[in-house]
Design an enzyme around this catalytic site. Structure first.
Site, PDB file in Angstrom:
ATOM      1  NE  ARG A  91      -1.681  -1.470   3.591  1.00  0.00           N
ATOM      2  CZ  ARG A  91      -2.090  -1.540   4.875  1.00  0.00           C
ATOM      3  NH1 ARG A  91      -3.261  -1.535   5.476  1.00  0.00           N
ATOM      4  NH2 ARG A  91      -1.109  -1.756   5.850  1.00  0.00           N
ATOM      5  CG  PHE A 121     -14.427  -7.522   4.878  1.00  0.00           C
ATOM      6  CD1 PHE A 121     -15.561  -6.749   4.970  1.00  0.00           C
ATOM      7  CD2 PHE A 121     -13.219  -6.481   4.382  1.00  0.00           C
ATOM      8  CE1 PHE A 121     -15.623  -5.576   4.787  1.00  0.00           C
ATOM      9  CE2 PHE A 121     -13.482  -5.128   4.388  1.00  0.00           C
ATOM     10  CZ  PHE A 121     -14.723  -4.699   4.416  1.00  0.00           C
ATOM     11  CB  SER A 129     -16.692   2.005   7.549  1.00  0.00           C
ATOM     12  OG  SER A 129     -15.567   1.000   7.319  1.00  0.00           O
ATOM     13  CE1 TYR A 171     -14.928  -9.934  -6.302  1.00  0.00           C
ATOM     14  CE2 TYR A 171     -15.515 -12.391  -5.919  1.00  0.00           C
ATOM     15  CZ  TYR A 171     -14.865 -11.182  -5.437  1.00  0.00           C
ATOM     16  OH  TYR A 171     -14.287 -11.096  -4.387  1.00  0.00           O
ATOM     17  N   PRO A 212      -9.897 -16.602 -11.191  1.00  0.00           N
ATOM     18  CG  PRO A 212      -8.665 -16.826  -9.306  1.00  0.00           C
ATOM     19  CD  PRO A 212      -8.954 -15.912 -10.529  1.00  0.00           C
ATOM     20  N   GLY A 213     -12.228 -18.942 -10.024  1.00  0.00           N
ATOM     21  CA  GLY A 213     -13.269 -19.289  -9.003  1.00  0.00           C
ATOM     22  C   GLY A 213     -12.991 -19.579  -7.782  1.00  0.00           C
ATOM     23  N   PRO A 214     -13.799 -20.415  -7.024  1.00  0.00           N
ATOM     24  CG  PRO A 214     -15.725 -21.417  -6.240  1.00  0.00           C
ATOM     25  CD  PRO A 214     -15.311 -20.803  -7.265  1.00  0.00           C
ATOM     26  CB  ILE A 215      -8.894 -22.091  -5.451  1.00  0.00           C
ATOM     27  CG1 ILE A 215      -9.219 -21.907  -6.821  1.00  0.00           C
ATOM     28  CG2 ILE A 215      -7.736 -22.971  -5.270  1.00  0.00           C
ATOM     29  CD1 ILE A 215      -8.070 -21.720  -7.929  1.00  0.00           C
ATOM     30  NE  ARG A 223      -8.061 -12.706   6.030  1.00  0.00           N
ATOM     31  CZ  ARG A 223      -7.119 -13.448   6.177  1.00  0.00           C
ATOM     32  NH1 ARG A 223      -7.164 -14.559   5.504  1.00  0.00           N
ATOM     33  NH2 ARG A 223      -6.022 -12.882   7.055  1.00  0.00           N
TER      34      ARG A 223
END
Length: 307
Positions: A91, A121, A129, A171, A212-215, A223
């Site tokens: 960052r 998350f 927020s 997504y 990628p999809g869910p790995i 999380r």
């Protein structure tokens, strides 16, 4: 940040799934190297076992009195497994610059850069927020941009090309509720890479993306699915019937970053077991209809008259 230097140098900007991906990419490179080494050995054996008559014929025309085996080939360079771990907050652009300074002094500029840093998350957007938004976009979008631009500028200055790979998500293309900062930041990463593929290709840089999809990895699922309630639902909408494995995405990443894919740039590879197209199809939920129900529905449709 983690960097591995072997026959190709890799810089990977990692979090959440990063450690698993790094280990799997390294294992994939090991397998490719060993296979190439074995193939080289096989080729040498084949070329030295020609029929004697054929060897004599070749040597006769070379004015040699007898056959001799070809000179031994030097062994391939060892596959270096040295890893340098350098701490960096992606960052902070100054921290990124210092990190690259340190890594460049250790091994020189990299051949492969993998941006895999992530933060995410689940949260209803009405409860989100400003700090929640900033924490994700700073890591995912700004972190990727700072690392990519810092290394890209140095590589251009040194007239050296490189392969850049970003790990995003399916997504990033469609958007998704409840993970709005992540969806927005990942979409930004894809725009960044597509733009640089067009602009920096002239410098020998390639920019590609894996969605990628869910790995299943511990960091991500702790999380995003802390209670384990959503995993079954995820699997139910994936046509291949399972979650992805770190080794599978590592193999794809290794290929896209390698010299076997030097004509690949600006490419987005969706890697999700068919999940995206399964969710997108208007009538895909008809997979749950049984054969008997189909017979009944067909009879009803055939009996329908008029418009």
């Amino acid at each position: 940040m983690i960097r591995i230097r072997c026959r190709h140098q890799i810089l990977s900007n990692m979090a959440v799934r990063g450690a698993e991906l790094f280990r799997a990419v390294r294992a994939s490179l090991h397998r490719a190297y060993n296979q190439q080494h074995n193939n080289n050995n096989t080729t040498t054996t084949t070329t030295t076992t020609q029929p004697r008559e054929q060897q004599l014929f070749f040597h006769k025309h070379l004015q040699c009195s007898e056959t001799q085996p070809p000179p031994p080939q030097p062994p391939p360079p060892p596959f270096c497994d040295q890893v340098h771990v350098v701490q960096c907050d992606v960052r902070d652009p100054q921290a990124v610059s210092r990190c690259v300074d340190q890594m460049e002094s250790l091994t020189g500029l990299p051949d492969v850069i993998i941006n895999n840093a992530a933060g995410n998350f689940i949260c209803p957007s009405e409860r989100l927020s400003p700090n929640g938004w900033k924490s994700i976009t700073d890591i995912v979008l700004n972190g990727t941009a700072f690392v990519t631009l810092e290394l890209g500028k140095r590589l251009i200055q040194n007239q050296k090309g490189a392969s850049f790979l970003a790990i995003t998500t399916i997504y990033a293309e469609s958007g998704s509720g409840f993970v709005v900062p992540s969806a927005s930041a990942k979409a930004g990463v894809e725009a960044l890479y597509k733009s640089l593929a067009a602009e920096w290709g002239r410098y020998g840089h390639r920019f590609n993306i894996i969605q990628p999809g869910p790995i299943k990895t511990k960091g991500a699922f702790s999380r995003l699915d802390p209670a384990g309630a959503f995993e079954k639902g995820m699997i139910s909408r994936i046509p291949t019937g399972r979650l992805g494995k770190p080794a599978e995405i590592a193999n794809l990443a290794a290929y896209m970053s390698s010299d076997y894919a030097t004509w690949m740039s600006g490419t987005v590879v969706r890697f999700d077991g068919g999940e995206y197209v399964s969710m997108a199809g208007e009538f895909n939920d008809l997979r749950s209809v049984t054969p008997d129900q189909w017979k009944m529905m067909e009879a009803m449709i055939r009996s329908t008259k008029g418009s």
